[in-house]
Design a protein around this motif. Structure first.
Motif, PDB file in Angstrom:
ATOM      1  N   GLN A  15       0.105 -46.868  16.271  1.00 38.18           N
ATOM      2  CA  GLN A  15       0.523 -45.334  16.377  1.00 38.18           C
ATOM      3  C   GLN A  15      -0.779 -44.683  16.904  1.00 38.18           C
ATOM      4  OE1 GLN A  15       2.474 -42.926  16.323  1.00 38.18           O
ATOM      5  NE2 GLN A  15       2.726 -41.866  14.480  1.00 38.18           N
ATOM      6  N   HIS A  16      -0.827 -44.030  18.149  1.00 38.85           N
ATOM      7  CA  HIS A  16      -1.987 -43.518  18.675  1.00 38.85           C
ATOM      8  C   HIS A  16      -2.433 -42.428  17.895  1.00 38.85           C
ATOM      9  CE1 HIS A  16      -1.611 -46.111  22.196  1.00 38.85           C
ATOM     10  NE2 HIS A  16      -0.623 -45.300  22.624  1.00 38.85           N
ATOM     11  N   GLY A  17      -3.753 -42.143  17.885  1.00 40.95           N
ATOM     12  CA  GLY A  17      -4.297 -40.801  17.605  1.00 40.95           C
ATOM     13  C   GLY A  17      -4.948 -41.000  15.789  1.00 40.95           C
ATOM     14  N   ALA A  41      -9.179 -41.563  28.097  1.00 40.80           N
ATOM     15  CA  ALA A  41      -7.884 -41.411  27.169  1.00 40.80           C
ATOM     16  C   ALA A  41      -8.221 -41.590  25.674  1.00 40.80           C
ATOM     17  CB  ALA A  41      -6.685 -42.374  27.817  1.00 40.80           C
ATOM     18  N   PHE A  42      -7.601 -42.236  25.000  1.00 39.54           N
ATOM     19  CA  PHE A  42      -7.793 -42.487  23.745  1.00 39.54           C
ATOM     20  C   PHE A  42      -9.357 -42.600  23.427  1.00 39.54           C
ATOM     21  CE2 PHE A  42      -3.198 -43.777  24.635  1.00 39.54           C
ATOM     22  CZ  PHE A  42      -2.621 -42.801  24.087  1.00 39.54           C
ATOM     23  N   TYR A  43      -9.840 -43.149  24.200  1.00 41.92           N
ATOM     24  CA  TYR A  43     -11.419 -43.677  23.883  1.00 41.92           C
ATOM     25  C   TYR A  43     -12.253 -42.390  24.035  1.00 41.92           C
ATOM     26  CZ  TYR A  43      -9.529 -48.338  23.598  1.00 41.92           C
ATOM     27  OH  TYR A  43      -8.715 -49.490  22.891  1.00 41.92           O
ATOM     28  N   SER A  44     -11.696 -41.330  24.339  1.00 41.94           N
ATOM     29  CA  SER A  44     -12.665 -39.968  24.090  1.00 41.94           C
ATOM     30  C   SER A  44     -12.440 -39.748  22.642  1.00 41.94           C
ATOM     31  CB  SER A  44     -11.775 -38.923  24.700  1.00 41.94           C
ATOM     32  OG  SER A  44     -11.785 -39.268  26.303  1.00 41.94           O
ATOM     33  N   TYR A  45     -11.882 -40.422  21.729  1.00 44.07           N
ATOM     34  CA  TYR A  45     -11.892 -40.343  20.307  1.00 44.07           C
ATOM     35  C   TYR A  45     -13.388 -40.905  19.574  1.00 44.07           C
ATOM     36  CZ  TYR A  45      -6.892 -39.064  20.705  1.00 44.07           C
ATOM     37  OH  TYR A  45      -5.718 -38.464  20.870  1.00 44.07           O
ATOM     38  N   GLY A  97      -0.801 -37.906   6.651  1.00 41.72           N
ATOM     39  CA  GLY A  97      -2.273 -37.203   6.633  1.00 41.72           C
ATOM     40  C   GLY A  97      -2.208 -36.235   7.814  1.00 41.72           C
ATOM     41  N   THR A  98      -3.080 -36.825   8.849  1.00 42.81           N
ATOM     42  CA  THR A  98      -3.012 -36.032  10.163  1.00 42.81           C
ATOM     43  C   THR A  98      -3.340 -36.930  11.160  1.00 42.81           C
ATOM     44  OG1 THR A  98      -5.748 -35.973   9.826  1.00 42.81           O
ATOM     45  CG2 THR A  98      -4.275 -34.019   9.122  1.00 42.81           C
ATOM     46  N   VAL A  99      -3.001 -36.737  12.425  1.00 46.51           N
ATOM     47  CA  VAL A  99      -2.989 -37.238  13.659  1.00 46.51           C
ATOM     48  C   VAL A  99      -3.599 -36.464  14.694  1.00 46.51           C
ATOM     49  CG1 VAL A  99      -0.742 -36.782  14.380  1.00 46.51           C
ATOM     50  CG2 VAL A  99      -1.781 -38.927  15.046  1.00 46.51           C
ATOM     51  N   ASN A 100      -4.026 -36.970  15.947  1.00 51.76           N
ATOM     52  CA  ASN A 100      -4.738 -36.338  17.051  1.00 51.76           C
ATOM     53  C   ASN A 100      -3.416 -36.581  18.054  1.00 51.76           C
ATOM     54  OD1 ASN A 100      -5.714 -35.546  19.504  1.00 51.76           O
ATOM     55  ND2 ASN A 100      -7.839 -35.736  18.559  1.00 51.76           N
ATOM     56  N   GLN A 101      -2.973 -35.328  18.243  1.00 49.39           N
ATOM     57  CA  GLN A 101      -1.688 -35.471  19.319  1.00 49.39           C
ATOM     58  C   GLN A 101      -2.373 -35.451  20.975  1.00 49.39           C
ATOM     59  OE1 GLN A 101       0.459 -32.022  18.092  1.00 49.39           O
ATOM     60  NE2 GLN A 101       1.569 -32.965  16.802  1.00 49.39           N
ATOM     61  N   MET A 102      -3.462 -35.591  21.079  1.00 45.21           N
ATOM     62  CA  MET A 102      -4.200 -35.706  22.359  1.00 45.21           C
ATOM     63  C   MET A 102      -4.366 -34.432  22.998  1.00 45.21           C
ATOM     64  SD  MET A 102      -5.539 -38.500  23.947  1.00 45.21           S
ATOM     65  CE  MET A 102      -6.647 -38.771  25.461  1.00 45.21           C
ATOM     66  N   ALA A 103      -3.795 -33.564  22.901  1.00 45.02           N
ATOM     67  CA  ALA A 103      -3.920 -32.164  23.891  1.00 45.02           C
ATOM     68  C   ALA A 103      -3.660 -31.019  22.719  1.00 45.02           C
ATOM     69  CB  ALA A 103      -2.681 -32.198  25.033  1.00 45.02           C
ATOM     70  N   PRO A 104      -4.673 -30.041  23.180  1.00 45.33           N
ATOM     71  CA  PRO A 104      -5.712 -29.977  23.939  1.00 45.33           C
ATOM     72  C   PRO A 104      -6.931 -30.694  23.610  1.00 45.33           C
ATOM     73  CG  PRO A 104      -5.525 -27.947  22.920  1.00 45.33           C
ATOM     74  CD  PRO A 104      -4.511 -28.823  22.440  1.00 45.33           C
ATOM     75  N   THR A 105      -8.017 -30.446  24.212  1.00 46.47           N
ATOM     76  CA  THR A 105      -9.296 -31.128  24.081  1.00 46.47           C
ATOM     77  C   THR A 105     -10.027 -30.147  23.033  1.00 46.47           C
ATOM     78  OG1 THR A 105     -10.170 -30.260  25.888  1.00 46.47           O
ATOM     79  CG2 THR A 105      -9.465 -32.429  25.975  1.00 46.47           C
ATOM     80  N   ASN A 106      -9.318 -29.732  22.094  1.00 41.94           N
ATOM     81  CA  ASN A 106      -9.824 -29.068  20.807  1.00 41.94           C
ATOM     82  C   ASN A 106      -9.376 -29.722  19.491  1.00 41.94           C
ATOM     83  OD1 ASN A 106     -10.236 -26.989  19.016  1.00 41.94           O
ATOM     84  ND2 ASN A 106      -9.790 -25.337  20.383  1.00 41.94           N
ATOM     85  N   ARG A 136      -9.573 -28.608  16.572  1.00 40.18           N
ATOM     86  CA  ARG A 136      -9.001 -27.630  15.582  1.00 40.18           C
ATOM     87  C   ARG A 136      -7.541 -27.474  16.170  1.00 40.18           C
ATOM     88  NH1 ARG A 136     -13.762 -25.384  16.686  1.00 40.18           N
ATOM     89  NH2 ARG A 136     -12.982 -24.160  18.341  1.00 40.18           N
ATOM     90  N   VAL A 137      -7.047 -27.711  17.322  1.00 34.53           N
ATOM     91  CA  VAL A 137      -5.693 -27.674  17.745  1.00 34.53           C
ATOM     92  C   VAL A 137      -5.063 -28.873  17.760  1.00 34.53           C
ATOM     93  CG1 VAL A 137      -4.035 -26.838  19.367  1.00 34.53           C
ATOM     94  CG2 VAL A 137      -6.112 -25.517  18.775  1.00 34.53           C
ATOM     95  N   ALA A 138      -5.556 -29.941  18.398  1.00 37.65           N
ATOM     96  CA  ALA A 138      -5.182 -31.413  18.697  1.00 37.65           C
ATOM     97  C   ALA A 138      -4.790 -31.973  17.444  1.00 37.65           C
ATOM     98  CB  ALA A 138      -6.034 -32.250  19.559  1.00 37.65           C
ATOM     99  N   ILE A 139      -5.757 -32.018  16.475  1.00 40.00           N
ATOM    100  CA  ILE A 139      -5.198 -32.622  15.072  1.00 40.00           C
ATOM    101  C   ILE A 139      -4.489 -31.902  14.247  1.00 40.00           C
ATOM    102  CG2 ILE A 139      -6.307 -33.442  12.895  1.00 40.00           C
ATOM    103  CD1 ILE A 139      -8.760 -34.062  14.614  1.00 40.00           C
ATOM    104  N   GLN A 140      -3.389 -32.550  13.778  1.00 39.48           N
ATOM    105  CA  GLN A 140      -2.057 -31.891  13.350  1.00 39.48           C
ATOM    106  C   GLN A 140      -1.719 -32.658  12.092  1.00 39.48           C
ATOM    107  OE1 GLN A 140      -0.331 -28.970  14.037  1.00 39.48           O
ATOM    108  NE2 GLN A 140      -1.976 -28.562  15.793  1.00 39.48           N
ATOM    109  N   PRO A 141      -0.960 -31.881  11.130  1.00 38.20           N
ATOM    110  CA  PRO A 141      -0.314 -32.848   9.933  1.00 38.20           C
ATOM    111  C   PRO A 141       0.595 -33.772  10.383  1.00 38.20           C
ATOM    112  CG  PRO A 141      -0.260 -30.358   9.616  1.00 38.20           C
ATOM    113  CD  PRO A 141      -0.728 -30.603  10.984  1.00 38.20           C
TER     114      PRO A 141
END
Length: 402
Positions: free
Chosen positions: A66-68, A122-126, A316-325, A327-332
């Motif tokens: 599961q990405h992110g 891509a994901f390796y920007s995490y 928990g939370t997951v990074n939805q990849m967009a946008p590059t912020n 505070r916005v990309a990381i969601q429940p």
């Protein structure tokens, strides 16, 4: 005679009834938790011990993720320490993979690089994905990329092309494209409402044909880069998922060509880390075979085995990849409300917050094959395609490098 036939019929009915009763099993009876934990940078416990045994038996290990989720690259590092693979196989393109190996060891330069090129990898920007790439590079493990050209890093792509061009006019031409594409996309990265405006969606095949003509006297590598970009355009447009899968298989075979001769197939140890749909060994999830099936076949052809592991967090939370912020990309996140994962409820429900749990899917697969168990069609696809399932209790949205 009539009585004899009736008796035979009765015995047959009783026999079939008895078989049906013995053949029916419940999914819950085949689900057995093997718990392990992550403490002080180490995994330990029954589940991890079983994993160690299974990894040591395999030539190719494939992680379907599961990405992110920040925990999965950490898990991957520990798997790599056991497997010691020749290469980590990733969901990025071959040119990005080369660049990733260069950038991953420059920890001091991450922040400045990603301010300019936030989606280059891509994901390796995490953060923990980049740490995975760094650890692989330090361990002299290659990074192989199977994807189409990254449509969010065309500025870097054309800068690379410019660096390889020999003719001054072509260098200038590629540099001009690099600047144009990077400046166009940089304005969009933080505005998700504009994501349909990325420059990759606007490039026409005729434009690349013109570049190919201009580069006709350049190296084969330059011309291949442009051909690869042209082949990626239909994938950007989502006109053919099958085309993307075929490209992933082709890229894998390109990497493996030195190991395949007319006399032998000597596949090195490999660690795949791709989205969960890409690495099952069967075609039960879709109507065609993904790259995981090719890997499984190659392992068998070389007299070795592959191990297919699916992994995701419970909640928990997951990074939805967009946008590059962040505070916005990381969601429940909760697997129970994820339409792709809710079918796994019997597996994730027993997992507590700090647990990591290993499930062996092979006894379940055997029961399905024997006609003793009937399950949801999509769940069956994963059961048939994977050997093991890892579920961890708490998922942390992976943070973009800042």
């Amino acid at each position: 005679m009539k009585l004899k036939l009736s008796t035979s019929l009765l015995l047959s009915i009783l026999s079939l009834t008895s078989f049906a009763q013995s053949a029916s099993v419940q999914l819950d009876s085949l689900i057995h938790k093997k718990v392990f934990h992550y403490n002080n940078n180490h995994f330990e416990g029954e589940g991890w011990n079983v994993l160690l045994t299974e990894i040591n038996k395999a030539q190719i290990v494939l992680l379907g993720e599961q990405h992110g989720e920040a925990e999965i690259p950490v898990f991957t590092i520990k798997v790599a320490e056991v497997l010691k693979p020749k290469a980590l196989i990733t969901e990025i393109d071959p040119y990005t993979a080369r660049q990733l190996q260069k950038i991953s060891i420059d920890t001091a330069g991450y922040s400045a690089y990603f301010k300019e090129n936030p989606y280059d990898f891509a994901f390796y920007s995490y953060q923990t994905e980049m740490e995975l790439a760094r650890q692989m590079t330090l361990a002299h493990t290659d990074i192989w990329g199977l994807n189409e050209i990254n449509f969010l890093s065309l500025g870097t792509f054309f800068n690379t092309l410019a660096g390889k061009a020999k003719l001054p006019a072509n260098k200038i031409l590629a540099q001009k494209r690099a600047k144009q594409y990077a400046s166009h996309d940089r304005l969009i990265y933080k505005d998700i409402n504009r994501y349909s405006d990325f420059i990759a969606y606007k490039i026409k095949p005729a434009s690349l044909d013109s570049l190919l003509y201009a580069f006709r006297n350049e190296s084969n590598e330059c011309k291949k880069m442009l051909r690869d970009l042209k082949a990626s355009l239909p994938i950007y447009a989502n006109t053919s998922y099958q085309m993307r899968v075929n490209l992933m298989k082709k890229n894998l075979l390109n990497y493996l060509s030195p190991y395949i001769t007319t006399d032998s197939i000597r596949i090195p140890k490999l660690l795949f880390k791709l989205g969960a749909n890409h690495v099952p060994r069967t075609n039960d999830l879709r109507d065609f075979f993904e790259v995981g099936n090719l890997a499984s076949n190659l392992a068998e052809a070389s007299g070795k085995t592959s191990l297919h592991i699916m992994i995701f967090g419970k909640a928990g939370t997951v990074n939805q990849m967009a946008p590059t912020n962040n505070r916005v990309a990381i969601q429940p996140y909760d697997a129970a409300t994820d339409k792709d994962l809710d079918m796994f409820k019997p597996f994730y429900s027993p997992v507590s917050d700090q647990e990591w749990v290993l499930y062996d899917l092979r006894p379940i697969r055997d029961a399905v094959n024997d006609g003793k168990l009937s399950v949801n069609r999509n769940l069956k696809g994963f059961i048939m395609g994977y050997d093991l399932l890892v579920v961890f209790g708490h998922s942390t949205g992976n943070r973009f490098i800042e």
